[in-house]
Design an enzyme around this catalytic site. Structure first.
Site, mmCIF file in Angstrom:
data_model
loop_
_atom_site.group_PDB
_atom_site.id
_atom_site.type_symbol
_atom_site.label_atom_id
_atom_site.label_comp_id
_atom_site.label_asym_id
_atom_site.label_seq_id
_atom_site.Cartn_x
_atom_site.Cartn_y
_atom_site.Cartn_z
ATOM 1 N N HIS A 267 -2.728 2.369 8.540
ATOM 2 C CA HIS A 267 -3.839 1.545 7.858
ATOM 3 C C HIS A 267 -4.275 0.386 8.717
ATOM 4 O O HIS A 267 -3.253 -0.537 8.631
ATOM 5 C CB HIS A 267 -3.521 1.346 6.468
ATOM 6 C CG HIS A 267 -4.219 0.463 5.776
ATOM 7 N ND1 HIS A 267 -3.874 -0.370 4.681
ATOM 8 C CD2 HIS A 267 -5.479 0.205 5.830
ATOM 9 C CE1 HIS A 267 -4.969 -0.806 4.116
ATOM 10 N NE2 HIS A 267 -5.788 -0.762 5.070
ATOM 11 N N GLU B 130 0.828 -1.323 -0.050
ATOM 12 C CA GLU B 130 -0.020 -0.138 -0.135
ATOM 13 C C GLU B 130 0.806 1.193 0.040
ATOM 14 O O GLU B 130 0.277 2.309 0.118
ATOM 15 C CB GLU B 130 -0.790 0.052 1.134
ATOM 16 C CG GLU B 130 -1.956 -1.160 1.401
ATOM 17 C CD GLU B 130 -3.126 -1.017 0.333
ATOM 18 O OE1 GLU B 130 -3.037 -0.078 -0.769
ATOM 19 O OE2 GLU B 130 -4.019 -1.836 0.395
ATOM 20 N N HIS C 55 -13.129 -2.500 2.202
ATOM 21 C CA HIS C 55 -11.802 -2.863 2.424
ATOM 22 C C HIS C 55 -11.682 -2.832 4.205
ATOM 23 O O HIS C 55 -11.781 -2.261 4.882
ATOM 24 C CB HIS C 55 -10.867 -1.900 2.013
ATOM 25 C CG HIS C 55 -9.480 -2.117 2.022
ATOM 26 N ND1 HIS C 55 -8.608 -2.149 1.318
ATOM 27 C CD2 HIS C 55 -8.634 -2.581 3.157
ATOM 28 C CE1 HIS C 55 -7.502 -2.272 1.729
ATOM 29 N NE2 HIS C 55 -7.234 -2.785 2.712
HETATM 30 P P1 13P Z 1 0.991 -5.081 3.130
HETATM 31 O O1 13P Z 1 1.426 -6.525 3.980
HETATM 32 O O2 13P Z 1 1.398 -5.124 1.729
HETATM 33 O O3 13P Z 1 1.240 -4.082 3.969
HETATM 34 O O4 13P Z 1 -0.490 -5.501 2.968
HETATM 35 C C1 13P Z 1 -1.273 -5.371 3.870
HETATM 36 C C2 13P Z 1 -2.844 -4.784 3.667
HETATM 37 O O5 13P Z 1 -3.612 -4.576 4.547
HETATM 38 C C3 13P Z 1 -3.099 -4.388 2.183
HETATM 39 O O6 13P Z 1 -4.460 -3.831 2.296
#
Ligand code: 13P
Length: 154
Positions: free
Chosen positions: A91, A72, A154
């Protein structure tokens, strides 16, 4: 500062994991560096198992200089580009927030006083596939001047 940023990413990653705000290897966190660029968590690692040495550096154009950054990273880059006042991006997938995002509802009405005081409005960014540039642009745009944003489905 970079050492402090690495420690903070470990601490808050672990906290997200312990609170159940991220499952498996979900979520990602980053800290803007004063000299330009930012540090972000690597892709695919559980946030309860981070260590200071695994963080990935992205340059002032927002591109990785080495290692495997969170998938991300375009979203983190887009937010830092749009918001000079933002120094940290988190996030996560907290269950209640995720439920609202799947129901297509931002937190746009002043329903709960604590949320109004601490967060204000939390808009909903339109659905885009995870880790894409379109998601990054949609999130930065929906975030606007707010402190948080939900990502639809999401
Ligand atoms: P990453 O492990 O690449 O950070 O992805 C996790 C995620 O929550 C994707 O939306």
């Amino acid at each position: 500062m970079a050492d402090e940023a690495r420690r903070a990413l470990v601490t808050y990653g672990r906290r997200l994991y312990e609170k159940g705000f991220v499952a498996a290897s979900d979520g990602n966190l980053s800290v803007r560096l004063p000299g330009g660029g930012f540090l972000v968590t690597p892709t695919g690692l559980p946030k309860g198992e981070l260590s200071e040495g695994v963080m990935v550096h992205l340059n002032s154009e927002g591109h990785p200089t080495a290692g495997q950054p969170s998938s991300e990273w375009p979203m983190h880059t887009a937010i830092y580009e749009a918001r000079a006042d933002v120094s940290v991006v988190v996030h996560a997938h907290p269950p209640f927030a995720t439920a609202l995002a799947c129901a297509g509802r931002g937190i746009v009405r002043p329903v709960l006083s604590e949320v109004v005081i601490s967060l204000g409005t939390v808009p909903l960014a339109p659905f885009e596939l995870p880790s894409t540039k379109s998601l990054a642009q949609g999130v930065a745009s929906a975030l606007g001047g707010n402190a948080a944003v939900l990502l639809a489905n999401h």
